[in-house]
Design a protein around this motif. Structure first.
Motif, PDB file in Angstrom:
ATOM      1  N   MET A   1       0.847  -1.189   0.000  1.00  0.00           N
ATOM      2  CA  MET A   1       0.000   0.000   0.000  1.00  0.00           C
ATOM      3  C   MET A   1       0.881   1.237   0.000  1.00  0.00           C
ATOM      4  O   MET A   1       1.893   1.300   0.710  1.00  0.00           O
ATOM      5  N   VAL A   2       0.503   2.209  -0.817  1.00  0.00           N
ATOM      6  CA  VAL A   2       1.286   3.434  -0.940  1.00  0.00           C
ATOM      7  C   VAL A   2       0.600   4.530  -0.154  1.00  0.00           C
ATOM      8  O   VAL A   2      -0.579   4.823  -0.374  1.00  0.00           O
ATOM      9  N   ALA A   3       1.317   5.143   0.777  1.00  0.00           N
ATOM     10  CA  ALA A   3       0.757   6.243   1.568  1.00  0.00           C
ATOM     11  C   ALA A   3       0.607   7.474   0.684  1.00  0.00           C
ATOM     12  O   ALA A   3       1.388   7.687  -0.247  1.00  0.00           O
ATOM     13  N   PRO A   4      -0.422   8.295   0.925  1.00  0.00           N
ATOM     14  CA  PRO A   4      -0.592   9.512   0.134  1.00  0.00           C
ATOM     15  C   PRO A   4       0.609  10.435   0.273  1.00  0.00           C
ATOM     16  O   PRO A   4       1.169  10.576   1.354  1.00  0.00           O
ATOM     17  N   ALA A   5       0.991  11.026  -0.861  1.00  0.00           N
ATOM     18  CA  ALA A   5       2.164  11.892  -0.862  1.00  0.00           C
ATOM     19  C   ALA A   5       1.840  13.235  -0.240  1.00  0.00           C
ATOM     20  O   ALA A   5       0.697  13.667  -0.207  1.00  0.00           O
ATOM     21  N   GLY A   6       2.873  13.915   0.246  1.00  0.00           N
ATOM     22  CA  GLY A   6       2.713  15.253   0.763  1.00  0.00           C
ATOM     23  C   GLY A   6       2.627  15.291   2.266  1.00  0.00           C
ATOM     24  O   GLY A   6       2.148  14.355   2.902  1.00  0.00           O
ATOM     25  N   PRO A   7       3.079  16.388   2.866  1.00  0.00           N
ATOM     26  CA  PRO A   7       3.044  16.520   4.320  1.00  0.00           C
ATOM     27  C   PRO A   7       1.633  16.781   4.831  1.00  0.00           C
ATOM     28  O   PRO A   7       0.762  17.236   4.087  1.00  0.00           O
ATOM     29  N   ASP A   8       1.422  16.494   6.092  1.00  0.00           N
ATOM     30  CA  ASP A   8       0.142  16.764   6.740  1.00  0.00           C
ATOM     31  C   ASP A   8       0.126  18.216   7.209  1.00  0.00           C
ATOM     32  O   ASP A   8       0.879  18.586   8.124  1.00  0.00           O
ATOM     33  N   PRO A   9      -0.706  19.079   6.609  1.00  0.00           N
ATOM     34  CA  PRO A   9      -0.671  20.498   6.975  1.00  0.00           C
ATOM     35  C   PRO A   9      -1.068  20.754   8.426  1.00  0.00           C
ATOM     36  O   PRO A   9      -0.576  21.696   9.050  1.00  0.00           O
ATOM     37  N   VAL A  10      -1.951  19.923   8.983  1.00  0.00           N
ATOM     38  CA  VAL A  10      -2.344  20.112  10.385  1.00  0.00           C
ATOM     39  C   VAL A  10      -1.161  19.839  11.308  1.00  0.00           C
ATOM     40  O   VAL A  10      -0.906  20.581  12.265  1.00  0.00           O
ATOM     41  N   GLN A  11      -0.403  18.782  11.015  1.00  0.00           N
ATOM     42  CA  GLN A  11       0.776  18.467  11.820  1.00  0.00           C
ATOM     43  C   GLN A  11       1.823  19.563  11.701  1.00  0.00           C
ATOM     44  O   GLN A  11       2.449  19.966  12.690  1.00  0.00           O
ATOM     45  N   LEU A  12       2.023  20.071  10.481  1.00  0.00           N
ATOM     46  CA  LEU A  12       2.978  21.159  10.291  1.00  0.00           C
ATOM     47  C   LEU A  12       2.546  22.414  11.020  1.00  0.00           C
ATOM     48  O   LEU A  12       3.376  23.119  11.612  1.00  0.00           O
ATOM     49  N   ALA A  13       1.249  22.699  11.001  1.00  0.00           N
ATOM     50  CA  ALA A  13       0.737  23.869  11.723  1.00  0.00           C
ATOM     51  C   ALA A  13       0.925  23.689  13.226  1.00  0.00           C
ATOM     52  O   ALA A  13       1.279  24.644  13.937  1.00  0.00           O
ATOM     53  N   THR A  14       0.686  22.480  13.717  1.00  0.00           N
ATOM     54  CA  THR A  14       0.852  22.206  15.146  1.00  0.00           C
ATOM     55  C   THR A  14       2.294  22.435  15.576  1.00  0.00           C
ATOM     56  O   THR A  14       2.562  23.053  16.614  1.00  0.00           O
ATOM     57  N   GLU A  15       3.229  21.942  14.791  1.00  0.00           N
ATOM     58  CA  GLU A  15       4.644  22.108  15.122  1.00  0.00           C
ATOM     59  C   GLU A  15       5.063  23.574  15.054  1.00  0.00           C
ATOM     60  O   GLU A  15       5.804  24.065  15.915  1.00  0.00           O
ATOM     61  N   ALA A  16       4.573  24.281  14.032  1.00  0.00           N
ATOM     62  CA  ALA A  16       4.930  25.695  13.893  1.00  0.00           C
ATOM     63  C   ALA A  16       4.359  26.519  15.043  1.00  0.00           C
ATOM     64  O   ALA A  16       5.029  27.402  15.586  1.00  0.00           O
ATOM     65  N   ALA A  17       3.113  26.238  15.420  1.00  0.00           N
ATOM     66  CA  ALA A  17       2.485  26.983  16.513  1.00  0.00           C
ATOM     67  C   ALA A  17       3.174  26.694  17.843  1.00  0.00           C
ATOM     68  O   ALA A  17       3.405  27.603  18.656  1.00  0.00           O
ATOM     69  N   LYS A  18       3.527  25.444  18.055  1.00  0.00           N
ATOM     70  CA  LYS A  18       4.170  25.060  19.316  1.00  0.00           C
ATOM     71  C   LYS A  18       5.516  25.754  19.470  1.00  0.00           C
ATOM     72  O   LYS A  18       5.951  26.078  20.587  1.00  0.00           O
ATOM     73  N   GLY A  19       6.195  25.990  18.361  1.00  0.00           N
ATOM     74  CA  GLY A  19       7.508  26.621  18.426  1.00  0.00           C
ATOM     75  C   GLY A  19       7.476  28.123  18.615  1.00  0.00           C
ATOM     76  O   GLY A  19       8.536  28.748  18.785  1.00  0.00           O
TER      77      GLY A  19
END
Length: 264
Positions: A62-80
Motif C-alpha cells: 500500500m502506498v501512503a498519500p504523498a505530501g506533508p500533513d498540513p495540520v501536523q505542520l501547523a501544530t509544530e509551527a504553533a508550538k515553536g
C-alpha cells in the motif's frame, strides 16, 4: 454579403455570453460540451479492471498519500512560537493554506495583548483584508458600539483575532480543512494572549473552538474553550442582516459584563 445579423443583435448576444462568463475565445472551432459530457459519463460507468498480479508474486504494498500533513505542520509551527510576534511570523511563513495566495494581507490581531477579554471572529472580509486588521468594516463598527455599551474598548480592554487569518474568496464560508489547519495557530494564540475569558462570535468560531455549530442554540450560555470561560455570541455581521436579534445580543453583553465583575 448581408448575413442578416445587425449590430445591435450581435452586441446583445455578446453581452449575454459575457454575463455567462464566456470572456475569452480559446479554440478556433466550437466544442460540443454535451457530447463530451456523455463520453465522460460512459467512461465512468465502465471502471477499469485492476491489473492482476503474476502467479506467485507478492501483493503490491500500500502506498501512503504523498505530501506533508498540513495540520501536523501547523501544530509544530504553533508550538515553536514563544511570543505573539513569533506566532505572527510562523503564520506568515505557513504556505499550506491556499487562502494565503488570494489574500492581500495576513489579518493577525487588533486590540491589547493581555486584555481580559479576547474576541474570536470567523474570517476577514474585504475591509479587513485591505487593512490587515480584524473587524474594521461595518461589522467591526457595530462591534465597537456593542463593546462601548458595557464599558469595553479595543484600544484599552479587548484583544481581537479570527479563526482564519486570510480572507476566503468572495467571503465564502471556510472549509473544514482550512479550519483544521488553522486551529493549532488559534489555540496557541489564545495561550499566548492569555485572556480571562473568550467571546466566540459566529458559527465558524464555535466550530473551531467548541467543535459544534448552531449559534442560535449556543449563544448566551457560558461554556469552556481552551481552558477558559467562553461565551458564544451572534457575529455582528449577522446582526446587521437580522437587526431584530440585537435584543438577544444585548442580553449576552450583559452576561459578559456580569462575568467580568464576578471574576474580579
Amino acid at each position: 454579403m448581408d448575413s442578416g445579423i445587425d449590430w445591435h443583435w450581435a452586441r446583445a448576444a455578446l453581452d449575454w455570453q459575457l454575463e455567462l462568463g464566456a470572456d475569452e475565445a480559446i479554440g478556433e472551432a466550437p466544442v460540443d460540451r454535451f457530447a463530451l459530457e456523455a463520453a465522460e459519463q460512459a467512461a465512468r460507468a465502465q471502471p477499469a479492471a485492476a491489473p492482476q498480479p503474476e502467479r506467485g508474486a507478492a501483493p503490491a504494498p500500500m502506498v501512503a498519500p504523498a505530501g506533508p500533513d498540513p495540520v501536523q505542520l501547523a501544530t509544530e509551527a504553533a508550538k515553536g512560537a514563544g511570543s505573539l510576534e513569533a506566532l505572527h511570523a510562523a503564520m506568515d511563513a505557513f504556505e499550506h493554506c491556499e487562502l494565503k495566495r488570494g489574500a492581500r494581507n495576513l489579518v493577525f490581531c487588533d486590540g491589547v495583548p493581555g486584555a481580559r477579554v479576547m474576541i474570536v471572529g470567523e474570517a476577514p472580509g474585504r475591509e479587513e483584508d485591505l487593512q490587515g486588521k480584524p473587524f474594521v468594516g461595518r461589522a467591526g463598527q457595530l462591534l465597537d458600539r456593542m463593546l462601548a455599551a458595557i464599558g469595553l474598548d479595543r484600544s484599552s480592554s479587548v484583544y481581537i483575532t479570527n479563526v482564519l487569518p486570510w480572507r476566503p474568496p468572495q467571503n465564502r464560508d471556510p472549509r473544514p480543512e482550512e479550519i483544521a489547519m488553522m486551529k493549532p495557530f488559534l489555540a496557541r494564540h489564545v495561550e499566548l494572549a492569555d485572556p480571562d475569558l473568550l467571546v466566540i462570535m459566529g458559527n465558524i468560531s464555535c466550530d473551531a473552538l467548541l467543535g459544534k455549530r448552531g449559534i442560535t442554540r449556543l449563544r448566551g450560555k457560558w461554556t469552556e474553550a481552551e481552558g477558559r470561560p467562553a461565551m458564544p455570541m451572534f457575529h455582528p455581521a449577522y446582526l446587521l442582516r437580522q437587526p431584530a436579534m440585537k435584543r438577544e445580543a444585548w442580553g449576552d453583553l450583559l452576561e459578559l459584563q456580569a462575568k467580568l465583575k464576578a471574576l474580579g
